[in-house]
Design a protein around this motif. Sequence first.
Motif, PDB file in Angstrom:
ATOM      1  N   ASP A  28      -7.381 135.113 136.634  1.00 56.81           N
ATOM      2  CA  ASP A  28      -7.360 136.445 137.242  1.00 56.81           C
ATOM      3  C   ASP A  28      -7.839 137.493 136.228  1.00 56.81           C
ATOM      4  OD1 ASP A  28      -6.885 138.661 138.718  1.00 56.81           O
ATOM      5  OD2 ASP A  28      -4.686 138.591 138.507  1.00 56.81           O
ATOM      6  N   THR A  29      -9.148 137.624 136.112  1.00 53.55           N
ATOM      7  CA  THR A  29      -9.729 138.633 135.220  1.00 53.55           C
ATOM      8  C   THR A  29     -11.081 139.036 135.794  1.00 53.55           C
ATOM      9  OG1 THR A  29     -10.240 139.171 132.930  1.00 53.55           O
ATOM     10  CG2 THR A  29     -10.932 136.994 133.665  1.00 53.55           C
ATOM     11  N   ASN A  30     -11.759 139.961 135.137  1.00 49.00           N
ATOM     12  CA  ASN A  30     -13.101 140.330 135.600  1.00 49.00           C
ATOM     13  C   ASN A  30     -13.924 140.884 134.435  1.00 49.00           C
ATOM     14  OD1 ASN A  30     -12.802 143.411 135.615  1.00 49.00           O
ATOM     15  ND2 ASN A  30     -11.006 142.678 136.783  1.00 49.00           N
ATOM     16  N   ASP A  36     -14.468 146.436 128.907  1.00 50.34           N
ATOM     17  CA  ASP A  36     -13.803 147.699 128.560  1.00 50.34           C
ATOM     18  C   ASP A  36     -12.763 147.527 127.457  1.00 50.34           C
ATOM     19  OD1 ASP A  36     -15.273 148.953 130.405  1.00 50.34           O
ATOM     20  OD2 ASP A  36     -13.659 149.286 131.871  1.00 50.34           O
ATOM     21  N   HIS A  37     -12.020 146.408 127.506  1.00 50.23           N
ATOM     22  CA  HIS A  37     -10.907 146.242 126.558  1.00 50.23           C
ATOM     23  C   HIS A  37     -11.302 145.563 125.257  1.00 50.23           C
ATOM     24  CE1 HIS A  37      -8.620 147.312 130.122  1.00 50.23           C
ATOM     25  NE2 HIS A  37      -7.582 147.527 129.336  1.00 50.23           N
ATOM     26  N   THR A  38     -12.459 144.836 125.262  1.00 49.87           N
ATOM     27  CA  THR A  38     -12.811 144.076 124.049  1.00 49.87           C
ATOM     28  C   THR A  38     -14.264 144.246 123.610  1.00 49.87           C
ATOM     29  OG1 THR A  38     -13.589 142.090 125.209  1.00 49.87           O
ATOM     30  CG2 THR A  38     -11.215 142.237 124.794  1.00 49.87           C
ATOM     31  N   ASP A 151      -4.167 131.412 130.118  1.00 52.92           N
ATOM     32  CA  ASP A 151      -3.587 132.625 129.526  1.00 52.92           C
ATOM     33  C   ASP A 151      -4.689 133.675 129.364  1.00 52.92           C
ATOM     34  OD1 ASP A 151      -2.368 134.592 128.086  1.00 52.92           O
ATOM     35  OD2 ASP A 151      -2.056 133.381 126.267  1.00 52.92           O
ATOM     36  N   ARG A 152      -4.730 134.628 130.283  1.00 53.38           N
ATOM     37  CA  ARG A 152      -5.835 135.606 130.257  1.00 53.38           C
ATOM     38  C   ARG A 152      -5.758 136.554 129.064  1.00 53.38           C
ATOM     39  NH1 ARG A 152      -4.694 139.875 135.184  1.00 53.38           N
ATOM     40  NH2 ARG A 152      -2.704 140.680 134.418  1.00 53.38           N
ATOM     41  N   ASN A 153      -4.584 136.621 128.403  1.00 52.04           N
ATOM     42  CA  ASN A 153      -4.467 137.488 127.220  1.00 52.04           C
ATOM     43  C   ASN A 153      -5.247 136.946 126.026  1.00 52.04           C
ATOM     44  OD1 ASN A 153      -2.522 139.571 128.032  1.00 52.04           O
ATOM     45  ND2 ASN A 153      -1.206 137.786 128.380  1.00 52.04           N
ATOM     46  N   GLY A 218      -0.900 140.684 121.680  1.00 51.92           N
ATOM     47  CA  GLY A 218      -2.178 141.396 121.554  1.00 51.92           C
ATOM     48  C   GLY A 218      -2.027 142.826 121.071  1.00 51.92           C
ATOM     49  N   ARG A 219      -1.040 143.528 121.623  1.00 50.94           N
ATOM     50  CA  ARG A 219      -0.878 144.942 121.233  1.00 50.94           C
ATOM     51  C   ARG A 219      -0.484 145.067 119.759  1.00 50.94           C
ATOM     52  NH1 ARG A 219       2.102 147.591 126.520  1.00 50.94           N
ATOM     53  NH2 ARG A 219       0.517 146.873 127.978  1.00 50.94           N
ATOM     54  N   ALA A 220       0.433 144.170 119.300  1.00 50.33           N
ATOM     55  CA  ALA A 220       0.872 144.225 117.892  1.00 50.33           C
ATOM     56  C   ALA A 220      -0.314 143.939 116.963  1.00 50.33           C
ATOM     57  CB  ALA A 220       1.988 143.213 117.659  1.00 50.33           C
ATOM     58  N   ALA A 255     -13.716 141.006 116.341  1.00 54.79           N
ATOM     59  CA  ALA A 255     -12.611 140.626 117.234  1.00 54.79           C
ATOM     60  C   ALA A 255     -12.639 141.478 118.494  1.00 54.79           C
ATOM     61  CB  ALA A 255     -11.271 140.773 116.529  1.00 54.79           C
ATOM     62  N   ASN A 256     -12.894 142.775 118.314  1.00 52.68           N
ATOM     63  CA  ASN A 256     -12.783 143.702 119.430  1.00 52.68           C
ATOM     64  C   ASN A 256     -13.579 144.966 119.072  1.00 52.68           C
ATOM     65  OD1 ASN A 256     -11.752 145.898 121.042  1.00 52.68           O
ATOM     66  ND2 ASN A 256     -10.037 144.574 121.607  1.00 52.68           N
ATOM     67  N   TYR A 257     -14.444 145.383 119.985  1.00 50.91           N
ATOM     68  CA  TYR A 257     -15.292 146.562 119.741  1.00 50.91           C
ATOM     69  C   TYR A 257     -14.450 147.800 119.430  1.00 50.91           C
ATOM     70  CZ  TYR A 257     -19.167 149.811 120.468  1.00 50.91           C
ATOM     71  OH  TYR A 257     -20.118 150.771 120.295  1.00 50.91           O
TER      72      TYR A 257
HETATM   73  N1  COA Z   1      -7.988 140.573 132.609  1.00 53.63           N
HETATM   74  C1  COA Z   1      -7.393 141.483 133.389  1.00 53.63           C
HETATM   75  N2  COA Z   1      -6.216 142.068 133.078  1.00 53.63           N
HETATM   76  C2  COA Z   1      -5.646 141.713 131.917  1.00 53.63           C
HETATM   77  C3  COA Z   1      -6.221 140.754 131.059  1.00 53.63           C
HETATM   78  C4  COA Z   1      -7.431 140.183 131.451  1.00 53.63           C
HETATM   79  N3  COA Z   1      -8.058 139.261 130.692  1.00 53.63           N
HETATM   80  N4  COA Z   1      -5.424 140.614 129.985  1.00 53.63           N
HETATM   81  C5  COA Z   1      -4.390 141.426 130.141  1.00 53.63           C
HETATM   82  N5  COA Z   1      -4.511 142.106 131.319  1.00 53.63           N
HETATM   83  C6  COA Z   1      -3.613 143.094 131.906  1.00 53.63           C
HETATM   84  C7  COA Z   1      -2.206 142.957 131.380  1.00 53.63           C
HETATM   85  O1  COA Z   1      -1.484 141.994 132.104  1.00 53.63           O
HETATM   86  C8  COA Z   1      -1.682 144.353 131.555  1.00 53.63           C
HETATM   87  O2  COA Z   1      -1.310 144.520 132.899  1.00 53.63           O
HETATM   88  P1  COA Z   1       0.048 145.318 133.277  1.00 53.63           P
HETATM   89  O3  COA Z   1      -0.181 146.697 132.720  1.00 53.63           O
HETATM   90  O4  COA Z   1       0.071 145.210 134.744  1.00 53.63           O
HETATM   91  O5  COA Z   1       1.126 144.577 132.567  1.00 53.63           O
HETATM   92  C9  COA Z   1      -2.893 145.247 131.325  1.00 53.63           C
HETATM   93  O6  COA Z   1      -4.033 144.400 131.492  1.00 53.63           O
HETATM   94  C10 COA Z   1      -2.938 145.849 129.939  1.00 53.63           C
HETATM   95  O7  COA Z   1      -2.628 144.843 128.998  1.00 53.63           O
HETATM   96  P2  COA Z   1      -2.617 145.118 127.432  1.00 53.63           P
HETATM   97  O8  COA Z   1      -2.158 143.869 126.745  1.00 53.63           O
HETATM   98  O9  COA Z   1      -1.882 146.408 127.142  1.00 53.63           O
HETATM   99  O10 COA Z   1      -4.166 145.373 127.173  1.00 53.63           O
HETATM  100  P3  COA Z   1      -4.846 145.882 125.869  1.00 53.63           P
HETATM  101  O11 COA Z   1      -5.598 147.125 126.159  1.00 53.63           O
HETATM  102  O12 COA Z   1      -3.905 145.903 124.701  1.00 53.63           O
HETATM  103  O13 COA Z   1      -5.904 144.727 125.614  1.00 53.63           O
HETATM  104  C11 COA Z   1      -6.211 142.866 124.162  1.00 53.63           C
HETATM  105  C12 COA Z   1      -5.451 143.422 125.356  1.00 53.63           C
HETATM  106  C13 COA Z   1      -5.716 141.463 123.891  1.00 53.63           C
HETATM  107  C14 COA Z   1      -7.684 142.825 124.500  1.00 53.63           C
HETATM  108  C15 COA Z   1      -5.977 143.793 122.940  1.00 53.63           C
HETATM  109  O14 COA Z   1      -4.603 144.028 122.757  1.00 53.63           O
HETATM  110  C16 COA Z   1      -6.523 143.220 121.655  1.00 53.63           C
HETATM  111  O15 COA Z   1      -7.728 143.069 121.510  1.00 53.63           O
HETATM  112  N6  COA Z   1      -5.670 142.944 120.662  1.00 53.63           N
HETATM  113  C17 COA Z   1      -6.100 142.345 119.414  1.00 53.63           C
HETATM  114  C18 COA Z   1      -6.311 140.865 119.612  1.00 53.63           C
HETATM  115  C19 COA Z   1      -7.100 140.245 118.502  1.00 53.63           C
HETATM  116  O16 COA Z   1      -8.025 140.806 117.997  1.00 53.63           O
HETATM  117  N7  COA Z   1      -6.740 139.016 118.147  1.00 53.63           N
HETATM  118  C20 COA Z   1      -7.416 138.247 117.159  1.00 53.63           C
HETATM  119  C21 COA Z   1      -7.140 138.778 115.798  1.00 53.63           C
HETATM  120  S1  COA Z   1      -8.122 138.007 114.600  1.00 53.63           S
END
Ligand code: COA
Length: 367
Positions: A28-30, A36-38, A151-153, A218-220, A255-257
């Motif tokens: 469940d992602t798109n 936008d997030h990465t 695990d979509r995270n 992810g947030r930490a 890792a992330n833009y």
């Molecule tokens: N697709 C759609 N929705 C998703 C998703 C995905 N792949 N992953 C998470 N979500 C949802 C969450 O469930 C959450 O929903 P909710 O608000 O209903 O609970 C919402 O999106 C926001 O989640 P959140 O975890 O706050 O997103 P974020 O903006 O922090 O982005 C990461 C998540 C993982 C992209 C971001 O935290 C990150 O890049 N962290 C660093 C990770 C990293 O670099 N790791 C390697 C280090 S070397």
Amino acid sequence: MPYAHITGWGMAVPEKVLTNDDLSRMIDTNDEWIRDHTGIRERHVACENEFPSTLAVAAAVKALQVANLKPTDIDLIICSTSSPEHIFPATACLIQDQLGASRAGAFDLSAACTGFIFAMNMAAQSIRSGSIKNALVIGAETLTRFVDWNDRNTCILFGDGAGAFVLQASDQPGGVLSAVMHSDGSGGDSLSLPAGGSRLPANEATVHEGKHYIHMDGRAVFRFATRVMGHAAKEALELAGLTTDDVQWIIPHQANYRIIETAAKYLKLPLDRFVINVDRYGNTSTASIPIATVEAIEKGLIKNGDKIVFVGFGAGLTWGALAADWTGPLPTERRVHPESYRTWARVRSWLRRLARLIEGLIWGRES
Ligand code: COA
């Protein structure tokens, strides 16, 4: 004291590409959310017969070719990896054997996504001390093998690949100028692979609970990365007696833009001074910095004389940066073709295995 120059480079990624749209058919992602997030659009994923060592050897052969070195010229191989093929033997030893680098000592270094910077520093210090002349530093990963595809995270983030640098001793000033290495083990839980080590050996329960997959807050990790990245780059610059005005390129861990954007703001630098390719490879962990560097060289962005800062962060927690004066290959008349040495490497490897077998039989008969 000799200087440690970066004289060769190469990269290799699996052919198979997994796009965000592909992922959206699995979980469940798109595409829009992931971009936008990465900033990631797609990543390369190893197939069954691709491993960190095979990707590493492909990258290393290219690096040796650029540096004009034979595998037997190498004194030291450090393979930085968080997805080693076994707990032991070290992946670096598999690479040493496949490459035919018969004179080299080889070991793995585990510092997660910061590993390439730590490994570069170790190799450069060995050269600076005079104990070795030529080193191969490799970042190689197939982290997608440890990803829970439900695990979509996490599964959207990682990709596979390898990058290799040759470091060589030279009396000419240049090469690695400074490095900083940091760790904070109190944050280890925020990004870990809980099972499969000696604390929690893999068993039915650990597999059932998915503890052999990457676990991440992810947030930490995001908060940690945005706090340390710019600061580490500044530390390495200061140690080298440089300012951001002296630097042509920052090459960050991909890792992330958004994390790279925050580092750019901290350093008060425009984003176009950063090499960024996270959109096409995702997070290849310790391979991301050499892969980004090789692409930048191939696009003609990096030129001899450029000052560069590599900066990374990762599990551990670990983070660090390394400043370098880019000088390119050392001048030499000779032309070598490292690929041609690999057939001999295979033959020699089998001969050594055969010799061990015969030795075992003789010992067995005598005892
Ligand atoms: N697709 C759609 N929705 C998703 C998703 C995905 N792949 N992953 C998470 N979500 C949802 C969450 O469930 C959450 O929903 P909710 O608000 O209903 O609970 C919402 O999106 C926001 O989640 P959140 O975890 O706050 O997103 P974020 O903006 O922090 O982005 C990461 C998540 C993982 C992209 C971001 O935290 C990150 O890049 N962290 C660093 C990770 C990293 O670099 N790791 C390697 C280090 S070397």
